[in-house]
Scaffold this active site. Structure first.
Site, mmCIF file in Angstrom:
data_model
loop_
_atom_site.group_PDB
_atom_site.id
_atom_site.type_symbol
_atom_site.label_atom_id
_atom_site.label_comp_id
_atom_site.label_asym_id
_atom_site.label_seq_id
_atom_site.Cartn_x
_atom_site.Cartn_y
_atom_site.Cartn_z
ATOM 1 N N LYS A 258 66.765 -21.536 -76.828
ATOM 2 C CA LYS A 258 66.547 -20.693 -75.652
ATOM 3 C C LYS A 258 67.726 -19.780 -75.326
ATOM 4 C CE LYS A 258 62.401 -21.790 -73.967
ATOM 5 N NZ LYS A 258 61.365 -20.781 -73.693
ATOM 6 N N SER B 104 63.110 -27.007 -82.662
ATOM 7 C CA SER B 104 63.488 -26.045 -81.626
ATOM 8 C C SER B 104 64.423 -26.582 -80.551
ATOM 9 C CB SER B 104 62.230 -25.471 -80.970
ATOM 10 O OG SER B 104 61.436 -26.511 -80.421
#
Length: 403
Positions: free
Chosen positions: A52, A303
């Protein structure tokens, strides 16, 4: 719509700020997944513990000096909050993050440690989002969206550029999908450089919003069930992201909770990697052969790895139960000398590891002269559990699963 040049520029601007994360080959997972050569793109080792930070930092460095001085606002219960807070700290600008009141304390604390002003508002993400948009207007700040923003998507797309540099002969890439920012950026970067590489999105079956949107040819909202992959439980994908997915992504596939839990446990056991549910779905799709190819060079994008400490033991237990590595039994036995020893001996002879034993003489299903034994066992797999049931039944016991 963003271009490949936007992603390349984002990569240049991020040098020295974000990590070029490792691409790790796994022989174990390659063997399990139909002999594909499986590589893990370890964004769980990225700063703040997830990808992110790439998108949030690229968004902020695209702002004017006047916009930077007014600061930024974001809404998040997890990884996006930390990415925005870290990026703000690097740029020395004011940052306000609105999080639901039920957000994990560890994530609230981590976000504050990056220098953000954390406001707890509402009980759901939608409540937090609505309040964040109010604050944005009051403060004149810039709202940093978690996924539906061109600059954010371009930042996430830098993962794709790294994969191509680290594995030039990559043939397929599996990417977790929530709102679609990560896969939108990666797919654009990959397909514009090498259109022969397949790009697949992976969602939790509990919230298949992007998959359903592709069926209906527009972004749609779906009902969501509780899932361990809460980081990708986005009920409606972003419009910018949907357009990129429709253009560049080969297919969207889904994995269930059992597959996610087992994959998280395997990553912890085999690779010593702590990975959150949303980060594990990409690898789960390979281990459970959701795609029809073999002996390919495949990258699974891991991720994120921000798992709440209090949740780790439950993840391990759930994963062990799902994989047949842990079982709870109860049975009614005659209350006489040697009966307990007989039960335990039967189990020990089958190579099950007895974790705990509890004996009750009083209960609604326990008649005079009988007792109830509750057992927690460490087992090998589901076949081993069934073998234990069969032997105990042959010895005259009625075995029940315990909660």
């Amino acid at each position: 719509m963003i271009t490949l040049d936007d992603i390349i520029l984002a990569r240049e601007k991020m040098k020295g700020i974000v990590h070029t994360t490792p691409l790790d080959f796994s022989q174990t997972f390659s063997t399990i997944s139909a002999n594909n050569k499986v590589y893990l793109k370890l964004e769980n080792l990225q700063k703040t513990g997830s990808f992110k930070v790439r998108g949030s930092y690229n968004k902020m460095i695209s702002l004017t000096e006047a916009e930077l001085q007014k600061g930024v606002v974001a809404a998040s219960a997890g990884n996006h909050a930390q990415g925005v807070a870290y990026s703000s700290q690097m740029l020395g600008i004011p940052c306000t993050i609105v999080m639901p009141k039920g957000a994990p304390l560890s994530k609230v604390s981590a976000t504050r440690q990056y220098g953000a002003d954390v406001v707890l508002q509402g009980h759901t993400f939608d409540d937090a989002l609505a309040y964040a948009l109010e604050l944005k207007d009051q403060m004149g700040a810039t709202f940093v969206h978690a996924f539906d923003d061109d600059a954010v998507i371009a930042g996430q797309g830098t993962v794709g550029l790294e994969i191509l540099e680290q594995l030039p002969d990559v043939e397929a890439i599996m990417v977790p999908v929530g709102g679609g920012g990560l896969i939108g950026g990666i797919a654009l970067a990959i397909k514009e450089k090498n259109p022969h590489v397949r790009v697949y999105g992976v969602q939790a079956m509990a919230c298949p919003s992007m998959k359903q949107s592709l069926v209906e040819h527009e972004p749609v909202s779906v009902a969501s069930s509780p899932t361990m992959a809460d980081g990708i439980a986005v009920k409606k994908p972003g419009l910018h992201n949907y357009d990129l997915v429709e253009k560049y992504v080969d297919d969207i596939i889904c994995v269930d909770e059992m597959e996610i839990a087992r994959t998280m446990l395997l990553l912890l056991e085999r690779n010593k990697l702590l990975v959150e549910g949303s980060g594990a779905v990409s690898l789960a799709s390979l281990l459970y052969q959701k795609v029809n190819f073999k002996e390919k060079n495949v990258v699974a994008v891991i991720s994120g790895g921000n798992v709440d400490v209090n949740f780790i033991s439950r993840i391990i237990e759930r994963g062990m139960v799902e994989s047949g590595r842990y079982a709870n039994f109860s049975m009614i036995v005659k209350d006489k000398p040697g009966e307990m020893q007989r039960v335990l001996s039967s189990i020990s002879e089958l190579d099950a590891n007895i974790q705990s034993v509890h004996l009750d003489h009083v209960g609604k299903d326990i008649y005079p002269g009988y007792a109830q034994i509750e057992l927690a066992l460490e087992t090998k797999n589901q076949d081993h559990i069934e073998e234990i049931r069969r032997v105990l039944k042959n010895n005259g016991y009625v075995v029940r699963d315990s909660d």
